[in-house]
Write an enzyme that holds these catalytic residues in place. Sequence first.
Site, PDB file in Angstrom:
ATOM      1  N   LYS A 110     -13.547  -7.556  11.369  1.00  0.00           N
ATOM      2  CA  LYS A 110     -14.975  -7.803  11.606  1.00  0.00           C
ATOM      3  C   LYS A 110     -15.447  -6.928  12.763  1.00  0.00           C
ATOM      4  O   LYS A 110     -14.916  -7.019  13.864  1.00  0.00           O
ATOM      5  CB  LYS A 110     -15.202  -9.288  11.882  1.00  0.00           C
ATOM      6  CG  LYS A 110     -15.052 -10.113  10.617  1.00  0.00           C
ATOM      7  CD  LYS A 110     -15.765 -11.433  10.684  1.00  0.00           C
ATOM      8  CE  LYS A 110     -15.765 -12.103   9.328  1.00  0.00           C
ATOM      9  NZ  LYS A 110     -16.706 -11.499   8.367  1.00  0.00           N
TER      10      LYS A 110
ATOM     11  N   ARG B 170     -14.627 -13.968  -2.335  1.00  0.00           N
ATOM     12  CA  ARG B 170     -14.804 -13.822  -3.787  1.00  0.00           C
ATOM     13  C   ARG B 170     -13.464 -13.653  -4.492  1.00  0.00           C
ATOM     14  O   ARG B 170     -13.321 -14.023  -5.653  1.00  0.00           O
ATOM     15  CB  ARG B 170     -15.761 -12.654  -4.065  1.00  0.00           C
ATOM     16  CG  ARG B 170     -15.266 -11.324  -3.562  1.00  0.00           C
ATOM     17  CD  ARG B 170     -16.378 -10.281  -3.472  1.00  0.00           C
ATOM     18  NE  ARG B 170     -17.268 -10.536  -2.342  1.00  0.00           N
ATOM     19  CZ  ARG B 170     -18.360  -9.827  -2.080  1.00  0.00           C
ATOM     20  NH1 ARG B 170     -18.713  -8.830  -2.863  1.00  0.00           N
ATOM     21  NH2 ARG B 170     -19.111 -10.109  -1.030  1.00  0.00           N
TER      22      ARG B 170
HETATM   23  N1  BES Z   1     -16.939 -15.191   5.744  1.00  0.00           N
HETATM   24  C1  BES Z   1     -17.767 -14.063   5.608  1.00  0.00           C
HETATM   25  C2  BES Z   1     -19.240 -14.387   5.458  1.00  0.00           C
HETATM   26  C3  BES Z   1     -19.923 -15.111   6.579  1.00  0.00           C
HETATM   27  C4  BES Z   1     -20.749 -14.436   7.443  1.00  0.00           C
HETATM   28  C5  BES Z   1     -19.795 -16.473   6.726  1.00  0.00           C
HETATM   29  C6  BES Z   1     -21.402 -15.103   8.444  1.00  0.00           C
HETATM   30  C7  BES Z   1     -20.450 -17.151   7.734  1.00  0.00           C
HETATM   31  C8  BES Z   1     -21.269 -16.468   8.589  1.00  0.00           C
HETATM   32  C9  BES Z   1     -17.345 -13.248   4.391  1.00  0.00           C
HETATM   33  O1  BES Z   1     -15.992 -13.310   4.053  1.00  0.00           O
HETATM   34  C10 BES Z   1     -17.629 -11.818   4.700  1.00  0.00           C
HETATM   35  O2  BES Z   1     -17.050 -11.313   5.617  1.00  0.00           O
HETATM   36  N2  BES Z   1     -18.544 -11.222   3.945  1.00  0.00           N
HETATM   37  C11 BES Z   1     -18.918  -9.877   4.139  1.00  0.00           C
HETATM   38  C12 BES Z   1     -18.993  -9.220   2.782  1.00  0.00           C
HETATM   39  C13 BES Z   1     -19.163  -7.735   2.840  1.00  0.00           C
HETATM   40  C14 BES Z   1     -17.932  -7.080   3.412  1.00  0.00           C
HETATM   41  C15 BES Z   1     -19.427  -7.252   1.440  1.00  0.00           C
HETATM   42  C16 BES Z   1     -20.271  -9.854   4.830  1.00  0.00           C
HETATM   43  O3  BES Z   1     -21.112 -10.696   4.519  1.00  0.00           O
HETATM   44  O4  BES Z   1     -20.473  -9.027   5.690  1.00  0.00           O
HETATM   45 ZN    ZN Z   2     -14.808 -11.909   5.143  1.00  0.00          ZN
END
Ligand code: BES
Ligand code: ZN
Length: 479
Positions: A257, A332
């Site tokens: 992240k 997903r």
């Molecule tokens: N767990 C996250 C999404 C999330 C973001 C949950 C903020 C709670 C608060 C998810 O696994 C993720 O990281 N999604 C990415 C997807 C992208 C890489 C296509 C995102 O939303 O940035």
């Molecule tokens: Zn994620």
Amino acid sequence: MMPEIEFLKQALPNAHTVYLIAAIDEIKLYLTEPKALEFARTHLDLNDGVAHLNLLDHQLYFVLVPNETYSQEEGLEYLRKKGYDISKNLAYYKAKAVQLVTTSGDTKPLIALAEGLALSNYQFLKYKSDKTSKSLHSITITGPGLSAKHAEDLYTVIEAVFKARDLVNEPVIYLTAEQLSHEIGDLADQYGFSLEVLEKKDIQAYKMGGLLAVNEGSPNPPTFNILEYKHAKAANTHPIVLIGKGVVYDTGGLSLKPTPGSMDSMKCDMAGAAAVIGTFMAVAKAQLPIHLVGLIPATENRPDGNAITPGDVITMMSGKTVEVLNTDAEGRLILADALHFAERYEPSLIIDLATLTGAAARAIGKEGIVFMGTADADTKAQLTEAGMQTCERLVEFPLWREYEDYMKSDIADLKNIGPAEAGATTAGIFLKHFTTYPWLHLDIAGPAFKEGGEWNYRGKGGTGIGVRLLCEFLNEFVG
Ligand code: BES
Ligand code: ZN
Ligand code: ZN
């Protein structure tokens, strides 16, 4: 601490009391002293529909039902928030018990007020040395349409919301996938539903390639949890399957992240799982005549030595191949295997809940849940209505055919990320490839977790979103 919630036929004298009134003149039923009457009348006028009288040994609150500019469901939310305000005031007076009283036969407004008040009492004290609870011990409700059943039902749902919040607030140092399975097992025994836990070797035997791939970078094994509750007189012949994303911590994996602080609350990435668990607790305790199956794929998403890398191609349980171009789009991958696994139940409906995309949160903020899916319009309308009644509101996003192209891979059947735009939708498009039964996908990334201060009765940290929504939906479903 969970306050007791009980029905009282008759209100007690000289106790902390909240009167829910339909018109200002109703204060005459409860106050005789001219000065007190005048005070209450002025404050109801001036003070946003609430008057507070400090009678020294007890506190009185008058809450005026909201005016006609509020719709029925807006009115319920208004009252939940008033419940929160009153809970703060009662805490100031160190009150331990409060009674809620109405003369109206309409039970919903008083229940909403009680719900807001009760939900505001949540505290996560497990890791505090001082575990003294500041919360109320007892809430009683009194009114012509009310009964012990109303109090019980409210208690059941609030207890489930509190448990969901607890699970979300638990850090991963304690709540690994295996520990989550233990917690579900304890609740299953306590509340009366069954649990089967698939361990890593079982997950391998089922070839759940998505769940195994996400787990590769973690020192702790995954679990796949199968919850089941079946009433002898179930209203449905084919079960409803609830699927919850159980990423007990999301670092992003090797696609770590990137934004400062964006990882801090990622223990919340199993909020979908928590919502499913809470719903099972409440449904089983209330003995709803229904057949429910819950599926919770659980794992950490970490960047250890063997972690999947951007560019890897994996084979899912369904046999479809996925090019993983971003290991942070892991939810997903584990949900896809659960959606495929759900086929064996020939479900009448599948609902998945997941903190799936930041895009959903960016689109509508905390104020609702982004949803999409293939279920029929009636089912969508029923869930949407449950969302309005509980203020766990839903807004539908499209699954237009054109989005399909966004998820095509050059070398595999699918890739796991799309372009920068339409992030919540493309996640849904990805999941759709693994469904063959009527399905709804609820992206709860916005409202699942409140960072910083309290968000009225929804608290801080885990909110328990999804539990009240699903309980309302299922209660209406059984009629
Ligand atoms: N767990 C996250 C999404 C999330 C973001 C949950 C903020 C709670 C608060 C998810 O696994 C993720 O990281 N999604 C990415 C997807 C992208 C890489 C296509 C995102 O939303 O940035
Ligand atoms: Zn994620
Ligand atoms: Zn995630």
